[in-house]
Design a protein around this motif. Structure first.
Motif, PDB file in Angstrom:
ATOM      1  N   CYS A   1     -36.175   6.724  25.950  1.00 45.26           N
ATOM      2  CA  CYS A   1     -36.745   5.372  25.910  1.00 45.26           C
ATOM      3  C   CYS A   1     -35.793   4.374  26.566  1.00 45.26           C
ATOM      4  CB  CYS A   1     -37.018   4.948  24.469  1.00 45.26           C
ATOM      5  SG  CYS A   1     -38.392   5.803  23.660  1.00 45.26           S
TER       6      CYS A   1
ATOM      7  N   THR B   1     -35.043   1.446  31.010  1.00 43.34           N
ATOM      8  CA  THR B   1     -34.484   0.145  31.388  1.00 43.34           C
ATOM      9  C   THR B   1     -33.505   0.282  32.550  1.00 43.34           C
ATOM     10  OG1 THR B   1     -32.590   0.299  29.885  1.00 43.34           O
ATOM     11  CG2 THR B   1     -34.648  -0.567  28.973  1.00 43.34           C
TER      12      THR B   1
ATOM     13  N   LEU C   1     -47.685   1.286  31.156  1.00 44.76           N
ATOM     14  CA  LEU C   1     -47.396   1.223  29.727  1.00 44.76           C
ATOM     15  C   LEU C   1     -47.141  -0.227  29.335  1.00 44.76           C
ATOM     16  CD1 LEU C   1     -44.883   4.216  29.312  1.00 44.76           C
ATOM     17  CD2 LEU C   1     -47.370   4.232  29.087  1.00 44.76           C
TER      18      LEU C   1
ATOM     19  N   GLY D   1     -46.590  -3.242  25.966  1.00 42.69           N
ATOM     20  CA  GLY D   1     -46.260  -3.499  24.582  1.00 42.69           C
ATOM     21  C   GLY D   1     -47.482  -3.905  23.785  1.00 42.69           C
TER      22      GLY D   1
ATOM     23  N   GLY E   1     -47.579   1.514  24.795  1.00 43.07           N
ATOM     24  CA  GLY E   1     -46.299   2.213  24.769  1.00 43.07           C
ATOM     25  C   GLY E   1     -45.954   2.650  23.360  1.00 43.07           C
TER      26      GLY E   1
ATOM     27  N   SER F   1     -40.929   1.720  22.473  1.00 38.11           N
ATOM     28  CA  SER F   1     -40.620   2.264  23.799  1.00 38.11           C
ATOM     29  C   SER F   1     -40.866   1.241  24.899  1.00 38.11           C
ATOM     30  CB  SER F   1     -41.439   3.535  24.055  1.00 38.11           C
ATOM     31  OG  SER F   1     -42.824   3.262  23.957  1.00 38.11           O
ATOM     32  N   VAL F   2     -41.794   0.313  24.666  1.00 34.85           N
ATOM     33  CA  VAL F   2     -42.045  -0.792  25.602  1.00 34.85           C
ATOM     34  C   VAL F   2     -42.049  -2.086  24.796  1.00 34.85           C
ATOM     35  CG1 VAL F   2     -43.600  -1.792  27.321  1.00 34.85           C
ATOM     36  CG2 VAL F   2     -43.443   0.695  27.087  1.00 34.85           C
TER      37      VAL F   2
ATOM     38  N   ASP G   1     -44.065  -6.739  27.435  1.00 33.08           N
ATOM     39  CA  ASP G   1     -43.764  -6.114  28.726  1.00 33.08           C
ATOM     40  C   ASP G   1     -44.880  -5.194  29.210  1.00 33.08           C
ATOM     41  OD1 ASP G   1     -41.387  -7.401  28.628  1.00 33.08           O
ATOM     42  OD2 ASP G   1     -40.130  -5.607  28.739  1.00 33.08           O
TER      43      ASP G   1
ATOM     44  N   LEU H   1     -44.803  -1.815  32.023  1.00 32.15           N
ATOM     45  CA  LEU H   1     -44.045  -0.957  32.918  1.00 32.15           C
ATOM     46  C   LEU H   1     -45.013  -0.155  33.771  1.00 32.15           C
ATOM     47  CD1 LEU H   1     -41.282   0.563  30.572  1.00 32.15           C
ATOM     48  CD2 LEU H   1     -41.088  -1.438  32.063  1.00 32.15           C
TER      49      LEU H   1
ATOM     50  N   ARG I   1     -41.067  -3.421  36.202  1.00 34.67           N
ATOM     51  CA  ARG I   1     -41.255  -4.132  34.936  1.00 34.67           C
ATOM     52  C   ARG I   1     -41.788  -5.531  35.190  1.00 34.67           C
ATOM     53  NH1 ARG I   1     -37.940  -7.850  32.200  1.00 34.67           N
ATOM     54  NH2 ARG I   1     -38.394  -8.006  29.964  1.00 34.67           N
TER      55      ARG I   1
END
Length: 327
Positions: free
Chosen positions: A129, A133, A199, A201, A240, A256-257, A261, A263, A322
């Motif tokens: 995870c 980043t 993915l 949030g 996520g 994970s997100v 956000d 991704l 991102r």
């Protein structure tokens, strides 16, 4: 009956237990890091890393960096840090195991391996995870206390979403345009992008789901919410799921997100999660996803059952874009 506890923790025995136990599911590892090769060395060399990340990752000074004399790159190897967990088997418990017979002791050993492999898998998922980043920063036990294992693989790509998706004025067409643009950022920078996933949030997922559920039948963009995610004109947005406990912050849950956000991730990039060789003679110095062994202790009398693994997820920073999609 005497118990030779070591015979229940040979590499062959542990491998047999792992084959009998059910598969463990973890969101990021199962979705992105499906390629998990073993690596015969305890370190990862420049060649392996360059073929994946396109650059050499930086490791925090004093943490597992091997300089090459006369080479301006400064780092020739990344030395992954091991995951070690332990469970104590006291002399009293060992005496009680005599009552079980060999088959019962084998069942007990399989249960011990199952408990330890779950802890190792959860830790590996945490590293996976964090790698999204572009860096790993994880608590690391040392002889003097706790330190931080830090690896910087490089910056991920970014895209500015000017019209946040949770605004009333944002349309599905706006969201679709952002999805296409994020995919194009990856394609132009890295050349990947034949298979891109999105993915998001929780806040972003709920905002988009509300818009899709509110559309009328005459809407010209096909969109629906399913158990697999939100589909907008063929683009699937997934929640996520998963995450890990932040041991440096009282075990606070880290998704994970992040909540706001999104991704975009190119799955056709060469994602790899290496299992490097273990620094253990009983494991024959071999690379394994997991191994467990007993170590005899004198005070208190008994055995420490040590579970170990040496995973390192190597992300592709230019295959991740991102954006912040919620206000």
């Amino acid at each position: 009956m005497e118990i030779n506890i070591r015979q229940f923790f040979t590499p062959a025995a542990v491998a047999s237990y792992l084959e009998q136990l059910p598969d463990l599911e973890t969101f990021i590892m199962d979705l992105i890091y499906t390629n998990r090769p073993t690596h015969p060395l305890p370190v990862l060399g420049v060649d392996e890393l360059l073929s994946i990340t396109g650059n050499v990752p930086l490791v925090r000074r004093g943490t597992a960096a091997f300089p090459l004399a006369g080479d301006s790159r400064g780092i020739t190897y990344l030395e992954p840090q091991p995951i070690d967990v332990s469970s104590f088997l006291g002399a009293v418990d060992l005496n009680n195991l005599k009552l079980l017979g060999n088959q019962g002791v084998e069942y007990w050993a399989r249960g011990k391996v199952d408990t330890q492999r779950r802890a190792v898998r959860a830790t590996t998922e945490a590293l996976a995870c964090q790698s999204l980043t572009g860096a790993i920063s994880y608590p690391m036990k040392t002889d003097s206390g706790l330190d931080t294992y830090t690896v910087n693989f490089g910056s991920v790509l970014s895209y500015t979403i000017s019209k946040k998706w949770d605004l009333e004025t944002t349309t599905l067409s706006d969201i679709l345009a952002d999805l296409i643009s994020m995919g194009n950022v990856i394609k132009r920078k890295a050349g990947y992008g034949s298979k891109i996933i999105y993915l998001v949030g929780q806040a972003v997922y709920i905002a988009v789901a509300n818009k899709v559920l509110a559309i009328t039948s005459d809407n010209k963009i096909a969109a629906q919410v399913t158990e697999k995610g939100i589909n907008i004109a063929g683009f699937t947005i997934m929640l996520g799921s998963g995450g890990y406990k932040d041991l440096a912050n009282n075990g606070a849950w880290v998704p994970s997100v992040a909540d706001k956000d999104i991704l975009a991730i190119a799955l056709d990039a060469p994602w790899k999660l290496f299992y490097c060789a273990l620094d253990d003679l009983d494991a024959n110095l071999l690379p394994m996803p997991f191994y467990s062994k007993p170590i005899k202790m004198d005070n208190p009398s008994g055995y420490n059952i040590i579970g170990m693994s040496k995973p390192v997820p190597v992300p592709v920073p230019n295959a991740i874009c991102r954006g912040i999609a919620a206000s």
